[in-house]
Motif scaffolding. Structure first.
Motif, PDB file in Angstrom:
ATOM      1  N   ALA A 162       1.150  -6.099  -3.377  1.00 46.75           N
ATOM      2  CA  ALA A 162       0.905  -6.924  -4.324  1.00 46.75           C
ATOM      3  C   ALA A 162      -0.773  -6.788  -4.740  1.00 46.75           C
ATOM      4  N   ARG A 163      -1.092  -7.121  -3.640  1.00 45.59           N
ATOM      5  CA  ARG A 163      -3.193  -6.528  -3.883  1.00 45.59           C
ATOM      6  C   ARG A 163      -3.355  -5.092  -4.871  1.00 45.59           C
ATOM      7  N   GLU A 164      -2.820  -4.203  -4.813  1.00 48.94           N
ATOM      8  CA  GLU A 164      -3.674  -2.653  -5.193  1.00 48.94           C
ATOM      9  C   GLU A 164      -2.459  -2.746  -6.527  1.00 48.94           C
ATOM     10  N   GLN A 165      -1.682  -2.308  -7.031  1.00 45.03           N
ATOM     11  CA  GLN A 165      -0.767  -2.055  -7.970  1.00 45.03           C
ATOM     12  C   GLN A 165      -0.624  -0.593  -8.166  1.00 45.03           C
ATOM     13  N   PHE A 166       0.062  -0.454  -6.553  1.00 46.22           N
ATOM     14  CA  PHE A 166      -0.547   1.521  -6.896  1.00 46.22           C
ATOM     15  C   PHE A 166       0.660   2.312  -8.028  1.00 46.22           C
ATOM     16  N   ASP A 167      -0.561   3.282  -8.747  1.00 44.51           N
ATOM     17  CA  ASP A 167       0.833   3.480  -9.766  1.00 44.51           C
ATOM     18  C   ASP A 167       1.787   4.824  -9.200  1.00 44.51           C
ATOM     19  N   VAL A 168       1.053   5.601  -7.868  1.00 45.20           N
ATOM     20  CA  VAL A 168       1.526   6.198  -7.347  1.00 45.20           C
ATOM     21  C   VAL A 168       1.477   6.061  -5.351  1.00 45.20           C
ATOM     22  N   VAL A 169       2.321   6.725  -4.994  1.00 42.73           N
ATOM     23  CA  VAL A 169       2.374   6.303  -3.676  1.00 42.73           C
ATOM     24  C   VAL A 169       2.728   8.408  -3.364  1.00 42.73           C
ATOM     25  N   HIS A 170       1.730   8.371  -2.134  1.00 44.76           N
ATOM     26  CA  HIS A 170       2.211   9.896  -1.597  1.00 44.76           C
ATOM     27  C   HIS A 170       2.651   9.947  -0.568  1.00 44.76           C
ATOM     28  N   VAL A 171       3.521   9.870   0.575  1.00 46.26           N
ATOM     29  CA  VAL A 171       3.731  10.049   1.313  1.00 46.26           C
ATOM     30  C   VAL A 171       4.009  11.343   2.638  1.00 46.26           C
ATOM     31  N   GLN A 172       2.852  11.460   3.273  1.00 46.16           N
ATOM     32  CA  GLN A 172       3.190  13.106   4.419  1.00 46.16           C
ATOM     33  C   GLN A 172       3.990  12.814   4.817  1.00 46.16           C
ATOM     34  N   VAL A 173       5.237  13.333   5.373  1.00 44.39           N
ATOM     35  CA  VAL A 173       6.309  13.303   5.679  1.00 44.39           C
ATOM     36  C   VAL A 173       6.670  14.907   6.658  1.00 44.39           C
ATOM     37  N   PRO A 174       7.202  14.656   7.987  1.00 39.55           N
ATOM     38  CA  PRO A 174       7.910  13.439   8.817  1.00 39.55           C
ATOM     39  C   PRO A 174       7.171  11.777   9.162  1.00 39.55           C
ATOM     40  N   TYR A 175       7.624  11.097   8.346  1.00 43.51           N
ATOM     41  CA  TYR A 175       7.011  10.168   8.399  1.00 43.51           C
ATOM     42  C   TYR A 175       8.022   8.693  10.013  1.00 43.51           C
ATOM     43  N   SER A 176       7.247   7.952  10.099  1.00 44.34           N
ATOM     44  CA  SER A 176       7.104   6.993  11.188  1.00 44.34           C
ATOM     45  C   SER A 176       7.797   6.029  10.112  1.00 44.34           C
ATOM     46  N   PRO A 177       9.219   5.760  10.852  1.00 48.15           N
ATOM     47  CA  PRO A 177      10.533   4.138  10.215  1.00 48.15           C
ATOM     48  C   PRO A 177       8.940   2.835  10.300  1.00 48.15           C
ATOM     49  N   PHE A 178       8.434   2.693  11.583  1.00 48.28           N
ATOM     50  CA  PHE A 178       7.534   1.863  11.639  1.00 48.28           C
ATOM     51  C   PHE A 178       6.504   1.186  10.591  1.00 48.28           C
TER      52      PHE A 178
END
Length: 374
Positions: free
Chosen positions: A82-98
């Protein structure tokens, strides 16, 4: 754009994925984008916009030591988004469900989600663990607008186990930083740089060198320089002592990122005898850009994908005799080493940050446009 690079691990090590996001983030920042690092638990305070979102525990997985997050607080994740309002989120995979998985499920519809798949399994246990992780992340995995993979082998694994349709975008490197390095050392050097763990194969290198010396495959002076730290250091030092190779082998210890180009610049033969579990081979590219000679790599899928144009530079680390003969042949062939260096310097240019980074930016832009059609 405001871009979040997401990693469940921390930023306190110099492993491949950490190097990837720090390098990508640094390059994006030079292009005028606002980069944030959304990570698990980290102690680093020297970077701007680092958000540590969980407590992590250390584990050994896929031949590496890493940290994985305990469940991140949903309130903290929601507040960050809510604070940052990212345009793009780039996730490194595999990732944790947590951590990353929870973040993906909370993303606003107007935020583009891109993933990069980084691994290949080192064992059947790791393969089975990934199958289980794929089931746990099946729902959050649907949120990606684009999945990337660092190599063709990683792409195939991502498809086979996770069902991702991935596009290959390799790891980038700063060619100028590595190619600017030089060395005044006139010794003929075989150089290894990496973690001193079983998977990285340093012991197989020493066995090949011991065989080379015993059989007198090459009779002129040379030196083996080993950079890195890890649990096998004592074993490697004992091997050197047992085979009376103290005059040939030196251990340099941990090599900081700032010193890596100069360390690699002394390499007449840079050797990476990794056994398995490599999804790409950025270390090969760094050695190609910095070194003055030939780069040899263990014949695993990730390294083979990088050295595809140079199949003679691949070898089986466990075949001590063939490995020793390959080292001896290159030790004796200065012209061959120099020719390889010229070709490698040309080849590595396509992995430069400006090229790979430009491709990433185009992917971000397309994903964002699809999320926010005008």
């Amino acid at each position: 754009m405001k871009i979040a690079l997401v990693l469940d691990d921390g930023l306190d090590t110099t492993d491949g994925v950490q190097q990837y996001i720090l390098h990508v983030g640094g390059w994006l920042s030079t292009q005028g984008h606002e980069v944030h690092y959304v990570v698990g638990q980290t102690a680093r305070t020297d970077l701007a916009n680092v958000h540590s979102m969980s407590r992590n525990v250390h584990v050994k997985f896929n031949g590496n030591r890493m940290s994985v997050p305990l469940p991140a607080k949903r309130t903290g994740l929601r507040s960050l988004l809510a604070r940052e309002q990212f345009d793009v989120v780039h996730v490194q995979v595999p990732y944790s469900p947590f951590m990353a998985g929870r973040l993906l499920r909370m993303l606003p519809e107007t935020t583009a989600a891109v993933g990069t798949f980084h691994i290949l399994p080192y064992s059947w246990f790791v393969l089975l663990a990934n199958r289980g992780l794929a089931l746990l992340n099946a729902l959050s995995g649907r949120r990606f607008d684009q999945m990337l993979a660092v190599s063709v082998p990683a792409e195939h694994f991502a498809k086979r186990v996770y069902g991702y349709e991935a596009r290959v975008v390799p790891n980038p490197i700063d060619i100028a930083r590595f190619s600017a390095a030089s060395s005044t050392d006139t010794t003929l050097n075989i150089v290894f740089l990496g973690r001193l763990v079983e998977r990285k194969g340093a012991l197989h290198l020493l066995r090949a060198v011991a065989y080379l010396r015993e059989r007198e495959l090459y009779m002129q002076p040379f030196r083996v320089v080993i950079g890195g730290k890890g649990e096998l250091l004592g074993t490697l030092q004992q091997f050197v002592s047992d085979y009376n190779m103290q005059d040939t082998v030196t251990f340099q210890g941990f090599v900081p990122e700032t010193d890596k180009p100069a360390f690699l610049a002394q390499a007449d033969i840079a050797v990476y005898p990794s056994l398995s579990g490599e999804s790409f081979g950025i270390v090969l590219l760094e050695a190609m850009a910095a070194g003055r000679g030939v780069v040899l790599g263990g014949n695993n899928p990730g390294y083979a994908s990088v050295l595809a144009p140079y199949p003679d530079q691949l070898f089986d680390p466990k075949d001590t005799v063939a490995f020793a003969h390959k080292l001896a042949a290159y030790l004796a062939n200065q012209v061959g080493r120099e020719r390889a260096s010229v070709l490698q310097h040309q080849y590595v240019q396509k992995f430069d940050s400006t090229i790979v980074g430009g491709e990433l930016l185009a992917i971000y832009t397309k994903a964002l446009q699809d999320r926010r059609p005008s």
